[in-house]
Design a protein around this motif. Structure first.
Motif, PDB file in Angstrom:
ATOM      1  N   ALA A  49     -49.761  17.737 -26.248  1.00 27.61           N
ATOM      2  CA  ALA A  49     -50.345  16.511 -25.705  1.00 27.61           C
ATOM      3  C   ALA A  49     -49.286  15.817 -24.854  1.00 27.61           C
ATOM      4  CB  ALA A  49     -50.812  15.584 -26.827  1.00 27.61           C
ATOM      5  N   ILE A  50     -49.731  15.075 -23.858  1.00 29.62           N
ATOM      6  CA  ILE A  50     -48.808  14.364 -22.968  1.00 29.62           C
ATOM      7  C   ILE A  50     -49.306  12.945 -22.733  1.00 29.62           C
ATOM      8  CG2 ILE A  50     -47.711  14.302 -20.697  1.00 29.62           C
ATOM      9  CD1 ILE A  50     -47.986  17.260 -20.482  1.00 29.62           C
ATOM     10  N   ALA A  51     -48.386  11.987 -22.836  1.00 34.86           N
ATOM     11  CA  ALA A  51     -48.657  10.615 -22.394  1.00 34.86           C
ATOM     12  C   ALA A  51     -48.154  10.520 -20.960  1.00 34.86           C
ATOM     13  CB  ALA A  51     -47.952   9.601 -23.293  1.00 34.86           C
ATOM     14  N   ALA A  64     -50.389  22.323 -14.807  1.00 35.81           N
ATOM     15  CA  ALA A  64     -50.615  23.064 -16.050  1.00 35.81           C
ATOM     16  C   ALA A  64     -51.401  24.343 -15.779  1.00 35.81           C
ATOM     17  CB  ALA A  64     -51.344  22.187 -17.058  1.00 35.81           C
ATOM     18  N   ARG A  65     -52.400  24.252 -14.897  1.00 33.68           N
ATOM     19  CA  ARG A  65     -53.156  25.454 -14.530  1.00 33.68           C
ATOM     20  C   ARG A  65     -52.279  26.438 -13.772  1.00 33.68           C
ATOM     21  NH1 ARG A  65     -57.127  21.463 -13.451  1.00 33.68           N
ATOM     22  NH2 ARG A  65     -56.602  21.501 -11.227  1.00 33.68           N
ATOM     23  N   GLN A  66     -51.489  25.925 -12.848  1.00 34.43           N
ATOM     24  CA  GLN A  66     -50.653  26.787 -12.017  1.00 34.43           C
ATOM     25  C   GLN A  66     -49.640  27.571 -12.848  1.00 34.43           C
ATOM     26  OE1 GLN A  66     -48.563  24.683  -8.922  1.00 34.43           O
ATOM     27  NE2 GLN A  66     -47.327  26.452  -8.332  1.00 34.43           N
ATOM     28  N   TYR A  67     -49.074  26.906 -13.855  1.00 31.74           N
ATOM     29  CA  TYR A  67     -48.014  27.535 -14.656  1.00 31.74           C
ATOM     30  C   TYR A  67     -48.525  28.029 -16.015  1.00 31.74           C
ATOM     31  CZ  TYR A  67     -44.810  25.847 -11.096  1.00 31.74           C
ATOM     32  OH  TYR A  67     -44.166  25.634  -9.898  1.00 31.74           O
ATOM     33  N   HIS A  68     -49.830  28.063 -16.182  1.00 26.67           N
ATOM     34  CA  HIS A  68     -50.467  28.666 -17.360  1.00 26.67           C
ATOM     35  C   HIS A  68     -50.034  28.001 -18.670  1.00 26.67           C
ATOM     36  CE1 HIS A  68     -51.699  31.691 -14.461  1.00 26.67           C
ATOM     37  NE2 HIS A  68     -50.432  31.949 -14.187  1.00 26.67           N
ATOM     38  N   ILE A  69     -50.060  26.673 -18.669  1.00 22.65           N
ATOM     39  CA  ILE A  69     -49.760  25.919 -19.890  1.00 22.65           C
ATOM     40  C   ILE A  69     -51.082  25.749 -20.645  1.00 22.65           C
ATOM     41  CG2 ILE A  69     -48.659  23.873 -20.863  1.00 22.65           C
ATOM     42  CD1 ILE A  69     -46.790  25.603 -19.141  1.00 22.65           C
ATOM     43  N   THR A  70     -51.489  26.792 -21.321  1.00 28.53           N
ATOM     44  CA  THR A  70     -52.811  26.819 -21.954  1.00 28.53           C
ATOM     45  C   THR A  70     -52.882  25.979 -23.224  1.00 28.53           C
ATOM     46  OG1 THR A  70     -52.212  28.839 -23.166  1.00 28.53           O
ATOM     47  CG2 THR A  70     -53.288  29.103 -21.019  1.00 28.53           C
ATOM     48  N   LYS A  71     -51.746  25.651 -23.804  1.00 30.83           N
ATOM     49  CA  LYS A  71     -51.736  24.851 -25.038  1.00 30.83           C
ATOM     50  C   LYS A  71     -51.922  23.361 -24.774  1.00 30.83           C
ATOM     51  CE  LYS A  71     -48.735  28.038 -27.606  1.00 30.83           C
ATOM     52  NZ  LYS A  71     -47.440  28.184 -28.326  1.00 30.83           N
ATOM     53  N   LEU A  72     -51.879  22.942 -23.513  1.00 29.17           N
ATOM     54  CA  LEU A  72     -52.063  21.525 -23.185  1.00 29.17           C
ATOM     55  C   LEU A  72     -53.539  21.164 -23.362  1.00 29.17           C
ATOM     56  CD1 LEU A  72     -51.088  18.805 -22.141  1.00 29.17           C
ATOM     57  CD2 LEU A  72     -51.352  19.665 -19.801  1.00 29.17           C
ATOM     58  N   LYS A  73     -53.812  20.358 -24.375  1.00 34.81           N
ATOM     59  CA  LYS A  73     -55.190  20.007 -24.717  1.00 34.81           C
ATOM     60  C   LYS A  73     -55.499  18.522 -24.549  1.00 34.81           C
ATOM     61  CE  LYS A  73     -55.869  24.257 -26.097  1.00 34.81           C
ATOM     62  NZ  LYS A  73     -56.649  25.195 -25.266  1.00 34.81           N
ATOM     63  N   HIS A  74     -54.481  17.679 -24.506  1.00 40.58           N
ATOM     64  CA  HIS A  74     -54.718  16.238 -24.479  1.00 40.58           C
ATOM     65  C   HIS A  74     -53.763  15.562 -23.499  1.00 40.58           C
ATOM     66  CE1 HIS A  74     -56.993  16.891 -28.200  1.00 40.58           C
ATOM     67  NE2 HIS A  74     -55.945  17.578 -28.627  1.00 40.58           N
ATOM     68  N   ILE A  75     -54.319  14.748 -22.613  1.00 44.47           N
ATOM     69  CA  ILE A  75     -53.513  13.897 -21.724  1.00 44.47           C
ATOM     70  C   ILE A  75     -54.005  12.470 -21.902  1.00 44.47           C
ATOM     71  CG2 ILE A  75     -52.816  13.388 -19.358  1.00 44.47           C
ATOM     72  CD1 ILE A  75     -53.374  16.301 -18.654  1.00 44.47           C
ATOM     73  N   VAL A  76     -53.092  11.581 -22.287  1.00 43.59           N
ATOM     74  CA  VAL A  76     -53.444  10.173 -22.513  1.00 43.59           C
ATOM     75  C   VAL A  76     -52.619   9.307 -21.570  1.00 43.59           C
ATOM     76  CG1 VAL A  76     -54.011  10.606 -24.926  1.00 43.59           C
ATOM     77  CG2 VAL A  76     -51.708   9.825 -24.313  1.00 43.59           C
ATOM     78  N   PRO A  77     -53.067   8.093 -21.291  1.00 47.02           N
ATOM     79  CA  PRO A  77     -52.280   7.201 -20.436  1.00 47.02           C
ATOM     80  C   PRO A  77     -50.973   6.796 -21.114  1.00 47.02           C
ATOM     81  CG  PRO A  77     -54.557   6.434 -20.648  1.00 47.02           C
ATOM     82  CD  PRO A  77     -54.366   7.494 -21.674  1.00 47.02           C
ATOM     83  N   ALA A  78     -49.903   6.784 -20.354  1.00 52.76           N
ATOM     84  CA  ALA A  78     -48.629   6.276 -20.863  1.00 52.76           C
ATOM     85  C   ALA A  78     -48.710   4.760 -21.007  1.00 52.76           C
ATOM     86  CB  ALA A  78     -47.493   6.655 -19.921  1.00 52.76           C
ATOM     87  N   GLY A  79     -47.856   4.213 -21.851  1.00 56.94           N
ATOM     88  CA  GLY A  79     -47.807   2.773 -22.038  1.00 56.94           C
ATOM     89  C   GLY A  79     -46.720   2.124 -21.201  1.00 56.94           C
ATOM     90  N   GLU A  80     -46.540   0.844 -21.419  1.00 59.33           N
ATOM     91  CA  GLU A  80     -45.488   0.106 -20.710  1.00 59.33           C
ATOM     92  C   GLU A  80     -44.109   0.487 -21.221  1.00 59.33           C
ATOM     93  OE1 GLU A  80     -45.797  -2.027 -18.118  1.00 59.33           O
ATOM     94  OE2 GLU A  80     -47.905  -1.434 -18.066  1.00 59.33           O
ATOM     95  N   THR A  81     -44.014   0.960 -22.465  1.00 57.24           N
ATOM     96  CA  THR A  81     -42.746   1.375 -23.071  1.00 57.24           C
ATOM     97  C   THR A  81     -42.912   2.771 -23.645  1.00 57.24           C
ATOM     98  OG1 THR A  81     -43.316   0.531 -25.268  1.00 57.24           O
ATOM     99  CG2 THR A  81     -42.263  -1.019 -23.722  1.00 57.24           C
ATOM    100  N   GLY A  82     -41.780   3.391 -23.970  1.00 56.89           N
ATOM    101  CA  GLY A  82     -41.850   4.691 -24.610  1.00 56.89           C
ATOM    102  C   GLY A  82     -42.554   4.630 -25.951  1.00 56.89           C
ATOM    103  N   GLN A  83     -42.307   3.555 -26.708  1.00 56.54           N
ATOM    104  CA  GLN A  83     -42.965   3.385 -27.996  1.00 56.54           C
ATOM    105  C   GLN A  83     -44.477   3.322 -27.845  1.00 56.54           C
ATOM    106  OE1 GLN A  83     -41.401   0.171 -30.444  1.00 56.54           O
ATOM    107  NE2 GLN A  83     -43.346  -0.044 -31.524  1.00 56.54           N
ATOM    108  N   GLU A  84     -44.943   2.594 -26.844  1.00 53.41           N
ATOM    109  CA  GLU A  84     -46.382   2.483 -26.619  1.00 53.41           C
ATOM    110  C   GLU A  84     -46.969   3.815 -26.169  1.00 53.41           C
ATOM    111  OE1 GLU A  84     -49.604  -0.091 -23.943  1.00 53.41           O
ATOM    112  OE2 GLU A  84     -47.485  -0.699 -23.989  1.00 53.41           O
ATOM    113  N   SER A  85     -46.229   4.560 -25.361  1.00 49.93           N
ATOM    114  CA  SER A  85     -46.706   5.871 -24.915  1.00 49.93           C
ATOM    115  C   SER A  85     -46.894   6.816 -26.097  1.00 49.93           C
ATOM    116  CB  SER A  85     -45.715   6.483 -23.921  1.00 49.93           C
ATOM    117  OG  SER A  85     -45.689   5.761 -22.704  1.00 49.93           O
ATOM    118  N   ILE A  86     -45.908   6.820 -26.991  1.00 51.30           N
ATOM    119  CA  ILE A  86     -46.009   7.681 -28.173  1.00 51.30           C
ATOM    120  C   ILE A  86     -47.206   7.275 -29.021  1.00 51.30           C
ATOM    121  CG2 ILE A  86     -44.864   8.338 -30.326  1.00 51.30           C
ATOM    122  CD1 ILE A  86     -42.180   7.992 -28.786  1.00 51.30           C
TER     123      ILE A  86
END
Length: 233
Positions: A49-51, A64-86
């Protein structure tokens, strides 16, 4: 299950580039793809998963498609801080996975992540309830109030420099973040410092001097040099 949660919400102001640092190309490959490939390659990692920085989700999906990152299943918006992104990533993962599943939180701009570092983080997390990639401190560490002078130093043999990944069970990590919000802890430096602020003990897993965080132009130059050295081998 073993889950990887990468943070990719930085704008890269210290790089002085128009493109966010996680998407800067090195040897015709975006920086974040190096980290993603490490998790993609590891046999124990089930899901990534990626924030992600707002406005860059489509770009990330295309890479992700170009480099065959098939395990990437979730993309969420990042937050204002690293803590919020996590925390944004945790909220999404909690919808799909068990509290006992292990999450490895990793900086999207630490591209030279080895398979051994991932493996050891998982092992230590399973044994102790958390695993924090780290290396011993070799430099003399001075304390300064004004960043101009110092009259105090720390015993470097007692100091560890933390890196990522930081491993925790998903349920424990979610509880930490919710407790932090109750206590108005909103901008802690990393998951390891958040755990300590909440009164928990953390345990060290394998790190490496090569597992650098690419934040400045100098870091980028070091990364390029390490890639060249690996190619030479």
């Amino acid at each position: 299950m073993k889950l990887a949660l990468l943070t990719a919400g930085g704008v890269g102001s210290r790089m002085k580039q128009e493109v966010p640092k996680q998407f800067i190309h090195v040897n015709d490959k975006p920086l974040i793809i190096y980290a993603l490939e490490a998790f993609q390659k590891h046999p124990d990692i089930d899901v990534i998963a990626i924030a992600c920085l707002e406005g860059w989700k489509n770009v990330l999906e295309a890479y992700a498609r170009q480099y065959h990152i098939t395990k990437l299943k979730h993309i969420v918006p990042a937050g204002e801080t690293g803590q919020e992104s996590i925390y944004n990533g945790i909220i999404e993962l909690e919808k799909h996975y068990s509290k006992s599943d292990i999450v490895l939180v990793h900086d999207g701009v630490r591209p030279l992540l080895s398979q051994d570092i991932i493996s050891d983080c998982i092992v230590v997390t399973e044994k102790y309830g958390c695993g924090i990639a780290s290396v011993p401190t070799a430099e003399a560490i001075l304390y300064s109030e004004d960043n101009i002078s110092s009259n105090k130093f720390y015993n470097r043999t007692k100091l560890q420099r933390t890196q990522t990944p930081h491993g925790f069970p998903l349920g424990k990590l979610g509880e930490m973040h919710r407790e932090a919000l109750k206590r108005n802890i909103v901008n802690t430096v990393a998951s390891c410092t958040l755990a300590i602020e909440l009164g928990q003990e953390v345990y060290f897993s394998l790190g490496s001097e090569k597992n650098l965080k690419v934040t400045t132009v100098d870091d980028l130059d070091i990364f390029k040099a390490l890639l060249l050295a690996e190619k030479g081998k």
